[in-house]
Design a protein around this motif. Structure first.
Motif, mmCIF file in Angstrom:
data_model
loop_
_atom_site.group_PDB
_atom_site.id
_atom_site.type_symbol
_atom_site.label_atom_id
_atom_site.label_comp_id
_atom_site.label_asym_id
_atom_site.label_seq_id
_atom_site.Cartn_x
_atom_site.Cartn_y
_atom_site.Cartn_z
ATOM 1 N N SER A 85 -64.340 -41.612 34.982
ATOM 2 C CA SER A 85 -63.303 -40.807 34.323
ATOM 3 C C SER A 85 -63.004 -41.295 32.908
ATOM 4 O O SER A 85 -62.365 -40.591 32.135
ATOM 5 N N LEU A 86 -63.425 -42.495 32.564
ATOM 6 C CA LEU A 86 -63.092 -43.052 31.245
ATOM 7 C C LEU A 86 -64.273 -43.092 30.287
ATOM 8 O O LEU A 86 -64.088 -43.287 29.092
ATOM 9 N N ALA A 87 -65.470 -42.920 30.826
ATOM 10 C CA ALA A 87 -66.662 -43.031 29.974
ATOM 11 C C ALA A 87 -66.789 -41.811 29.075
ATOM 12 O O ALA A 87 -66.351 -40.709 29.417
ATOM 13 N N TYR A 88 -67.396 -42.004 27.930
ATOM 14 C CA TYR A 88 -67.707 -40.892 27.031
ATOM 15 C C TYR A 88 -68.679 -39.947 27.733
ATOM 16 O O TYR A 88 -68.596 -38.738 27.619
ATOM 17 N N HIS A 89 -69.592 -40.552 28.487
ATOM 18 C CA HIS A 89 -70.511 -39.753 29.287
ATOM 19 C C HIS A 89 -70.955 -40.569 30.497
ATOM 20 O O HIS A 89 -71.242 -41.755 30.366
ATOM 21 N N HIS A 90 -70.970 -39.933 31.661
ATOM 22 C CA HIS A 90 -71.461 -40.609 32.871
ATOM 23 C C HIS A 90 -72.730 -39.911 33.325
ATOM 24 O O HIS A 90 -72.692 -38.735 33.685
ATOM 25 N N MET A 91 -73.842 -40.627 33.272
ATOM 26 C CA MET A 91 -75.082 -40.064 33.827
ATOM 27 C C MET A 91 -75.158 -40.516 35.275
ATOM 28 O O MET A 91 -75.098 -41.719 35.561
#
Ligand code: ATP
Ligand code: MG
Ligand code: MG
Length: 406
Positions: A63-69
């Motif tokens: 929920s905090l990452a710029y992008h989660h792959m």
């Protein structure tokens, strides 16, 4: 939401994103657990973009990452695809595919710390061989391949004997103690057998366990955080006291050993050095983690630069920050999970409720999708003017109806 992920990926590839943060380098983190989450928290303060690779859709960093792959950090093709999207690749867990990182480095991908460091650290036996070759004091150790070999090690090192699995160990899962020769066989079975790859360590009769977070910048500057004491329960970190209450000479020795250990490894980032202090004033190295670490969580509230900010500064090539403490004393208390139905199931929530009323206390909850026994669910850091006061504040959380601030 898939659509926005796709458009994000396209724009990342086209390098169209305007960058206004402290660094234009997009940091890719292998793993999205609590360490990844706290890296994202530090990154947001500096407007540094952090992408995480983790198989769990709702991992703590998601929920905090710029992008989660969403994908496995242990799968070569996935890691290669992820690496294309970031400027620097780092880790929050060392159990990643080192061979892939080595291949990526050959292709010009910037990995910090270096793949060679991950390869050494992720095999605890190889790690011990490496540090002993670099003159770092360690408990004696020996590889074991069969029962006869294990018994010979027992005769040589005595009992209790620490039997460890070489790979994939964390939170003590991978360690078994044989109290006598008769215990060896069941300990080996509990670890999954000799085929798993095992070695033994001589028992370290420690009086305290200490730890030092060491940061290395891209310019090879090395800075050490204050020495802390770590208190383990059932092999899991339970409490961290910062700074450690040990004589100045011991602090110096612990810092020197940690500095030397990290100097022998390659790459930028923070490293945690776990140490044993023996009754005769010796410092022995237990292990090194090439990443932010539980023993450094207190730095978020107690140091000018937290270990998470420091790791980001290091890997993107910013100057390292001040690792010294801005509060005299700090304690970190881990909130460990219990099984549903166990009496302690709600203990973590009770403690949080009380901590919210404790002076100097900060609550961290990692938002893990599931609570499991002995799983690290969160932590509480308490800072204050003296260790006596900080301990009293911690103890007040365990009293029925407690939490009166001191
Ligand atoms: P981590 O979560 O820190 O990665 P781990 O699974 O890698 O843990 P270790 O650090 O090897 O496990 O050991 C866990 C704990 O077991 C240590 O902190 C220490 O309390 C104890 N221990 C480990 N090795 C020895 C030893 N040789 N002698 C005595 N105690 C030991
Ligand atoms: Mg370990
Ligand atoms: Mg350890």
């Amino acid at each position: 939401c898939q659509a926005s992920h796709e458009s994000l990926e396209t724009s990342l590839r086209n390098e169209e994103i305007p960058v206004h943060g402290l660094s234009k380098t997009i940091v890719g983190v292998l793993g999205g657990g609590q360490l990844g989450r706290m890296l994202c928290q530090a990154a947001s303060q500096m407007a540094i973009k952090v992408m995480v690779l983790d198989p769990l859709v709702n991992c703590p960093a998601s929920s905090l990452a710029y992008h989660h792959m969403v994908g496995s950090f242990d799968d070569s093709a996935t890691v290669q695809e992820f690496a294309k999207r970031c400027g620097v690749l780092t880790i929050e867990i060392e159990h990643v595919d080192a061979a892939t990182l080595e291949k990526l480095e050959q292709q010009g991908v910037d990995c910090q710390p270096k793949a060679s460091t991950i390869r050494i650290i992720q095999d605890k036996y190889l790690q011990k061989v490496h540090f002993s070759q670099h003159g770092i004091p360690l408990p004696e150790f020996m590889q074991i391949g069969d029962l006869e070999g294990a018994k010979r090690a027992g005769e040589l090192f005595g009992y209790p004997l620490m039997i460890k699995s070489k790979r994939l160990a964390y939170d003590g899962r991978g360690n078994e103690v044989a109290k006598s020769e008769e215990d060896i066989s069941s300990a080996v079975t509990a670890l999954g057998g000799f085929d798993r790859g095992l070695y033994v360590e001589k028992w370290a009769p420690f009086v305290k366990e200490l730890a030092v977070i060491v940061a290395r910048g891209r310019d090879n500057t090395i800075l050490c955080y204050p020495v802390v004491e770590t208190i383990h329960k059932e092999n899991i970190c339970h409490i961290v006291k910062a700074p450690a209450d040990v004589p100045w000479k011991i602090r110096k020795l612990a810092t020197d050993v940690s500095y030397k250990a990290v100097s022998s490894l390659e790459g930028a980032g923070v490293f945690a050095v776990e140490l044993f202090l023996t009754s005769d004033g010796q410092i022995l190295l237990n292990e090194v983690a090439p990443r932010p670490h539980n023993s450094g969580h207190h730095t978020i509230e107690s140091c000018y630069t937290s270990q998470f900010e420091q790791h980001l500064r290091a890997v993107v090539g910013l100057p390292l920050g001040d690792p010294s403490m801005k509060t005299p004393e700090a304690i970190m208390y881990n909130l460990l999970g219990e099984d549903e139905g166990e009496p302690g199931f709600h203990l973590a929530h009770q403690l949080i409720g009380r901590a919210l009323n404790v002076q100097g206390a900060t609550v961290h909850w990692y938002d893990k999708p599931e609570m499991r026994r002995q799983r690290k669910m969160g932590h509480i850091t308490i800072v204050g003017p003296s260790m006596g006061i900080v301990e009293a504040r911690l103890n007040s959380m365990f009293k029925e109806g407690g939490s009166d601030s001191q």
